[in-house]
Scaffold this active site. Structure first.
Site, short mmCIF file in Angstrom:
data_model
loop_
_atom_site.label_atom_id
_atom_site.label_comp_id
_atom_site.label_asym_id
_atom_site.label_seq_id
_atom_site.Cartn_x
_atom_site.Cartn_y
_atom_site.Cartn_z
N GLU A 125 0.04 -0.88 0.36
CA GLU A 125 -0.97 -1.92 0.18
C GLU A 125 -0.50 -3.25 0.76
O GLU A 125 -0.59 -4.31 0.14
CB GLU A 125 -1.33 -2.05 -1.30
CG GLU A 125 -2.02 -0.81 -1.85
CD GLU A 125 -2.45 -0.94 -3.30
OE1 GLU A 125 -1.80 -1.68 -4.06
OE2 GLU A 125 -3.43 -0.29 -3.68
N GLU A 132 -5.35 6.68 -3.14
CA GLU A 132 -5.23 6.41 -4.57
C GLU A 132 -6.64 6.47 -5.13
O GLU A 132 -7.40 5.51 -5.05
CB GLU A 132 -4.61 5.04 -4.87
CG GLU A 132 -3.12 4.95 -4.66
CD GLU A 132 -2.54 3.60 -5.15
OE1 GLU A 132 -3.27 2.85 -5.84
OE2 GLU A 132 -1.38 3.32 -4.83
#
Length: 648
Positions: free
Chosen positions: A190, A279
């Protein structure tokens, strides 16, 4: 004739596992995993990846097999797991991949996944987030001169290169092409939520360097991928366009999956963009002080999952099994004075609960069975049978028999002593986790003193004591960091016991030194006297070296260890230690640090004790209480977790 010996049947279980894996490696070497026509292709066959996220560092190693078997039984064909740098490399030059602690045996975990027919998506960092202490970074980075994390900075790159030069050769034999289960490896995590490769040359150079280093150490066949928020500008800031990496998005229930998949294709090379959520959130995290534990709808999870399936998409279920933030491994969110540490349980409201049972959504539906039904329908395959649930029990209450004050046991507990002025962070002294005691002398006075820590970074919670007697606490997020100290007829010792409650693991302000940093004020003036600094990491409790006295009521409180014995006559079973009646502190079982409790904040009100931590016979339980003597002289147990839940 002499009867032929059945060697396999007599073989120890570990040796048998190694034989199976060695045979599998011979048969599977040379296998391929590629991205073709926007699909995953394994050995020439198109497939979707349904990966259960599980963090080996949050699961007792004796339970890896059980939890992985449950993931396979849910209909999943892969796992996704983080590698926490600090779990394997706590101090410079010191590495542990199972040589000292079986919990750190990453290759063994990956081999166990392979035994269950699970492919592996490996998230190798160097940064991981995951609500893990400092996002997986080792604490020693904080005191490295000139360092700036998560960008191209010479001091930082030196450390990441050193780490990957140890880690990646460990996992290379477990790549699919070498007979192992690893089909993809994630680079960073991320990054678009921290850096910006589109506008910052050093951020771009950093990501390019990580890819180059991975290729140097692992070769050109392994699929490298990045994960960023699936919508908004996260991917433009965090990934590399084209076929350098496979750019992936993450999202949860209720998100427009087709919009994310279109966004992914705008970053990936033509034909190299299988639809995926790396995710896909089955639940959410919980902080101390939250009004209730996370609890999301099972129906919401499967409704969006069905959309993913219809779009021929793949998903990594974050989390399939969350596990536990044992010891000091829980992270925190926030920045500056804003600070929200994570609870000890990392149940995450996932389909496989902290203790291996099924998780249930806020709608009362079995999340495991709901997800399994979608996956079985999508694949047309019958998964392996789920193992029987492991036994769990409520043991009979046990009474505290002895106690030991922190003040009386500093020699047994101290890992070092320093003299300092001004106040400095604990990493300066070489301490990573636990507690630090700062002490100085206060001159006699006929009136009360006022202690002010507004000029300090208070990271994270100070127990304020005079002559070892607890007066109050000062917390990092308090707007006014002050305390009143009683008048003293003679010189007294002011003690500030600092608790590190977990470094920030996410966001731009995550560089998070611990301890007291700066200048304290007393009665309107800066404290000029030196501070005596005692390091108290408390990775375990060396009870055999401590001075214990019979349990009794304390007239005045000082941080204290309370000891009880749990006698088990049969095979141990899972249990939960209730924290009702306690206040704030840690619990140790046979020397193992279960983690933090904070009963006055919640919403977690019991700590999970996996059966492998217990033994038949006598088990030592030690509660280290920071705030007040327990309200009861006994500890009680539950056979299930205890949370404050939102009203349905």
């Amino acid at each position: 004739k002499k009867k032929k010996k059945n060697c396999t049947g007599a073989m120890p279980e570990r040796l048998a596992l190694l034989l199976v894996l060695a045979t599998a490696a011979v048969c599977s070497a040379g296998r391929t995993f590629t991205l073709e026509n926007d699909r995953f292709v394994l050995d020439g066959q198109v497939l979707n990846l349904y990966a259960g996220c599980i963090h080996y560092a949050r699961v007792h190693p004796a339970l890896w097999d059980d939890r992985l078997a449950r993931i396979a039984a849910m209909g999943m064909n892969a796992i996704e797991t983080y590698v926490p740098w600090n779990f394997h490399n706590a101090n410079p030059g010191e590495y542990d991949f199972g040589e000292k602690d079986p919990a750190r045996n990453l290759p063994q975990f990956l081999q166990t996944a392979q035994k269950h027919g699970l492919l592996v998506m490996l998230r190798a960092g160097p940064y991981m987030c995951g609500e893990w202490e400092f996002g997986g970074f080792p604490a020693f980075l904080i005191n490295k001169t000139g360092i700036a994390i998560r960008t191209y900075n010479d001091a930082y790159i030196e450390e990441t290169d050193r780490w990957w030069s140890v880690l990646l050769p460990k996992v290379k034999p477990l790549l699919l092409e070498n007979g192992g289960p690893i089909v993809m490896m994630q680079v960073e995590n991320e990054y678009g939520s921290f850096g910006d490769v589109a506008t910052n040359a050093n951020d771009l150079k950093y990501m390019q360097h990580l890819v180059s280093k991975a290729r140097e150490l692992l070769g050109n066949n392994i699929v490298l991928y990045t994960t960023d928020g699936g919508l908004g500008g996260y991917m433009s800031r965090g990934t590399l366009k084209g076929d350098v990496v496979y750019s992936c998005g993450d999202f949860g229930p209720g998100t427009d999956a087709s919009a994310v998949f279109m966004n992914e294709k705008s970053f990936n090379a033509p034909g190299k963009s299988p639809n995926i959520s790396t995710e896909y959130y089955t639940g959410w995290l919980t902080h101390w002080g939250d009004g209730h534990a996370a609890n999301t709808s099972s129906s919401g999870v499967v409704n969006t999952l069905q959309k993913i399936v219809e779009l021929q998409g793949s998903a990594a279920f974050y989390m399939a099994h969350g596990g536990t933030n044992f010891g000091y491994w829980g992270g925190a969110n926030g920045g500056g004075n804003s600070f929200s540490p994570d609870i000890t349980s990392y149940d995450y409201d996932g389909p496989v609960a902290e203790n291996g049972a099924h998780g249930y959504g806020a709608d009362g539906k079995d999340k495991f069975e709901a997800i399994k039904a979608v996956l079985v329908n999508a694949t047309g395959k019958t998964p392996p049978a789920e193992p029987n649930f492991l036994p769990s029990t409520s043991y009979a209450p046990v009474a505290f028999s002895t106690m030991a004050t922190l003040a009386a046991n500093i020699p047994a507990l101290s890992a070092g002593h320093f003299v300092s002025q001004p106040l400095k962070n604990v990493e300066f002294y070489g301490q990573n986790y636990g507690f630090t005691l700062y002490e100085t002398t206060v001159a006699a006075a006929a009136t009360n003193h006022t202690l002010l820590l507004d000029k300090c970074q208070v990271h994270d919670r100070a127990s304020v004591m005079m002559n070892s007697v607890l007066l109050t606490q000062i917390y990092r997020s308090d707007s006014k960091k002050s305390a009143s100290l009683p008048a003293n007829s003679k010189a007294s010792t002011l003690g500030l016991l600092m608790e590190n409650m977990g470094r920030l693991n996410y966001g731009g302000g995550m560089f998070d030194p611990k301890g007291l940093i700066g200048t304290a004020e007393l009665d309107g003036s800066d404290v000029q006297s030196v501070w005596n600094v005692t390091l108290l990491p408390l990775p375990t409790v060396p009870s055999e070296k401590m001075q214990w006295t019979p349990y009794q009521t304390q007239a005045s409180f000082t941080p204290t260890f309370y000891r009880a014995s749990l006698d088990i006559s049969s095979s141990p079973a899972d249990t939960f230690i209730n924290t009702s009646g306690l206040h704030k502190g840690l619990i140790f079982v046979n020397g193992f640090n279960l983690g933090r409790y904070w009963e006055t904040q919640g919403p977690q009100h019991a700590l999970y004790v996996p059966a492998p931590l217990l033994k038949s016979g006598s088990n030592e339980l030690v509660v280290f209480e920071l705030d007040a003597q327990p309200q009861s002289s006994t500890l009680t147990f539950s056979d299930h977790p205890v949370y404050k839940r939102a009203a349905l």
